[in-house]
Write a protein that holds these residues in place. Structure first.
Motif, PDB file in Angstrom:
ATOM      1  N   PRO A  93     -23.582 -11.317 -30.730  1.00  0.00           N
ATOM      2  CA  PRO A  93     -24.649 -10.532 -31.354  1.00  0.00           C
ATOM      3  C   PRO A  93     -25.919 -11.349 -31.490  1.00  0.00           C
ATOM      4  O   PRO A  93     -25.893 -12.580 -31.492  1.00  0.00           O
ATOM      5  N   PRO A  94     -27.084 -10.684 -31.568  1.00  0.00           N
ATOM      6  CA  PRO A  94     -28.354 -11.392 -31.671  1.00  0.00           C
ATOM      7  C   PRO A  94     -28.471 -12.200 -32.947  1.00  0.00           C
ATOM      8  O   PRO A  94     -27.752 -11.976 -33.920  1.00  0.00           O
ATOM      9  N   GLU A  95     -29.426 -13.151 -32.923  1.00  0.00           N
ATOM     10  CA  GLU A  95     -29.635 -14.001 -34.093  1.00  0.00           C
ATOM     11  C   GLU A  95     -30.040 -13.147 -35.289  1.00  0.00           C
ATOM     12  O   GLU A  95     -30.811 -12.209 -35.176  1.00  0.00           O
ATOM     13  N   GLY A  96     -29.559 -13.515 -36.440  1.00  0.00           N
ATOM     14  CA  GLY A  96     -29.863 -12.767 -37.646  1.00  0.00           C
ATOM     15  C   GLY A  96     -28.766 -11.773 -37.992  1.00  0.00           C
ATOM     16  O   GLY A  96     -28.554 -11.434 -39.151  1.00  0.00           O
ATOM     17  N   TYR A  97     -28.064 -11.314 -36.942  1.00  0.00           N
ATOM     18  CA  TYR A  97     -26.985 -10.355 -37.181  1.00  0.00           C
ATOM     19  C   TYR A  97     -25.861 -10.993 -37.979  1.00  0.00           C
ATOM     20  O   TYR A  97     -25.369 -10.426 -38.950  1.00  0.00           O
ATOM     21  N   GLU A  98     -25.468 -12.216 -37.556  1.00  0.00           N
ATOM     22  CA  GLU A  98     -24.406 -12.929 -38.258  1.00  0.00           C
ATOM     23  C   GLU A  98     -24.845 -13.294 -39.668  1.00  0.00           C
ATOM     24  O   GLU A  98     -24.067 -13.239 -40.615  1.00  0.00           O
ATOM     25  N   GLU A  99     -26.134 -13.680 -39.795  1.00  0.00           N
ATOM     26  CA  GLU A  99     -26.632 -14.043 -41.121  1.00  0.00           C
ATOM     27  C   GLU A  99     -26.561 -12.848 -42.062  1.00  0.00           C
ATOM     28  O   GLU A  99     -26.188 -12.961 -43.221  1.00  0.00           O
ATOM     29  N   GLU A 100     -26.934 -11.661 -41.551  1.00  0.00           N
ATOM     30  CA  GLU A 100     -26.858 -10.478 -42.383  1.00  0.00           C
ATOM     31  C   GLU A 100     -25.424 -10.206 -42.813  1.00  0.00           C
ATOM     32  O   GLU A 100     -25.161  -9.844 -43.963  1.00  0.00           O
ATOM     33  N   GLU A 101     -24.503 -10.381 -41.844  1.00  0.00           N
ATOM     34  CA  GLU A 101     -23.097 -10.171 -42.189  1.00  0.00           C
ATOM     35  C   GLU A 101     -22.639 -11.141 -43.259  1.00  0.00           C
ATOM     36  O   GLU A 101     -21.949 -10.778 -44.211  1.00  0.00           O
ATOM     37  N   GLU A 128     -21.225 -12.474 -48.855  1.00  0.00           N
ATOM     38  CA  GLU A 128     -21.469 -13.236 -50.083  1.00  0.00           C
ATOM     39  C   GLU A 128     -21.727 -12.302 -51.257  1.00  0.00           C
ATOM     40  O   GLU A 128     -21.231 -12.517 -52.361  1.00  0.00           O
ATOM     41  N   ASP A 129     -22.525 -11.221 -50.995  1.00  0.00           N
ATOM     42  CA  ASP A 129     -22.794 -10.262 -52.069  1.00  0.00           C
ATOM     43  C   ASP A 129     -21.504  -9.616 -52.544  1.00  0.00           C
ATOM     44  O   ASP A 129     -21.286  -9.414 -53.743  1.00  0.00           O
ATOM     45  N   GLU A 130     -20.636  -9.264 -51.576  1.00  0.00           N
ATOM     46  CA  GLU A 130     -19.365  -8.655 -51.954  1.00  0.00           C
ATOM     47  C   GLU A 130     -18.519  -9.618 -52.774  1.00  0.00           C
ATOM     48  O   GLU A 130     -17.899  -9.234 -53.764  1.00  0.00           O
ATOM     49  N   ASP A 131     -18.509 -10.912 -52.358  1.00  0.00           N
ATOM     50  CA  ASP A 131     -17.732 -11.908 -53.109  1.00  0.00           C
ATOM     51  C   ASP A 131     -18.267 -12.058 -54.528  1.00  0.00           C
ATOM     52  O   ASP A 131     -17.498 -12.174 -55.485  1.00  0.00           O
TER      53      ASP A 131
END
Length: 269
Positions: free
Chosen positions: A184-192, A197-200
């Motif tokens: 996936p493009p850059e930033g996609y993994e960061e968003e995931e 982290e928000d869910e945790d």
């Protein structure tokens, strides 16, 4: 599967001509043409899409085999002067035809190409017909199905090179493959990762709130138990005191009884 031949095609003595039904491109430039045909070129090339016979001294198309899948035909630098109606009979699906450097002189000869309904590009460069007045306008009017004449359209826009188109298609395929391999493009993994982290954090907050509630419940329960234990102890102490008092009263009664008996004995004496 492409196949390039220098000289002549070998004729097989008998039996099926193996491999020819898989050939899609065939280049016979500068091969020897005998009596209007190249030895070995026949309709066994069932899947042939591209055929080049440049500079083979071909004067007639009468002995051209039926090639129903043929799309591009190169016949430049020969001595063809007519008989183009054969192409509509044997190569009905042609989209590109190069007749440059042949002996084509007039519009009547070219008129036979009207039956090639899929023809998009025609090359008559270095033919005598190009010397006619209003040559280009006449050809485009006569063959309304074509888009390019001698490499240019009616607005003088150059036709795309077929090799460049293939390269572009290849580049697009390579690009898609690279994207698939790169992931996936850059930033996609960061968003995931941020979402995870928000869910945790939400889970931790919920857990901490639940833990506090549990502690309160546990503490209240323990306090209630202590209070109950104290009450039970008080009850036990009160019962013990009552028993002691009863014992003392009993002892006092017995003492009084003994004292009375002692007094009686003294009087009798």
């Amino acid at each position: 599967m492409s196949f390039t031949v220098q000289g002549t095609l070998e004729r097989r003595p008998e039996g099926p001509e193996e491999g020819r039904d898989r050939v899609t491109e065939l280049v016979l430039d500068n091969c020897l043409c005998v009596n209007g045909e190249i030895e070995g070129l026949n309709d066994t090339f069932k899947k042939l899409e591209f055929l080049s016979m440049a500079n083979v001294e071909l004067s007639s198309l009468a002995r051209l085999p039926s090639l129903n899948k043929l799309q591009k035909l190169e016949l430049s630098d020969n001595i063809i002067s007519g008989g183009l109606e054969v192409l509509a009979e044997k190569c009905l699906n042609l989209t590109y035809l190069n007749l440059s450097g042949n002996k084509i002189k007039d519009l009547n000869t070219v008129e036979a190409l009207q039956n090639l309904k899929n023809l998009k590009s025609l090359d008559l460069f270095n033919c005598e017909i190009t010397n006619l007045e209003d040559y280009r306008e006449s050809i485009f009017e006569l063959l309304q199905q074509i888009t390019y004449l001698d490499g240019f359209d009616q607005e003088d826009n150059e036709a795309p090179d077929s090799e460049e188109e293939d390269d572009e298609d290849g580049d697009e395929d390579d690009k898609e493959e690279e994207e698939d391999e790169a992931g996936p493009p850059e930033g996609y993994e960061e968003e995931e990762e941020e979402e995870e982290e928000d869910e945790d954090e939400d889970e931790d907050e919920a857990g901490s709130e639940l833990g506090e509630g549990e502690e309160e419940v546990g503490l209240s329960y323990m306090m209630k138990e202590e209070i109950q234990d104290e009450e039970d102890d008080d009850d036990y102490v009160e019962e013990g005191e009552e028993e002691e008092e009863e014992e003392e009263e009993g002892l006092q009664g017995e003492k009084r009884k003994r004292d009375a008996e002692d007094d009686g004995e003294e009087e009798d004496d």
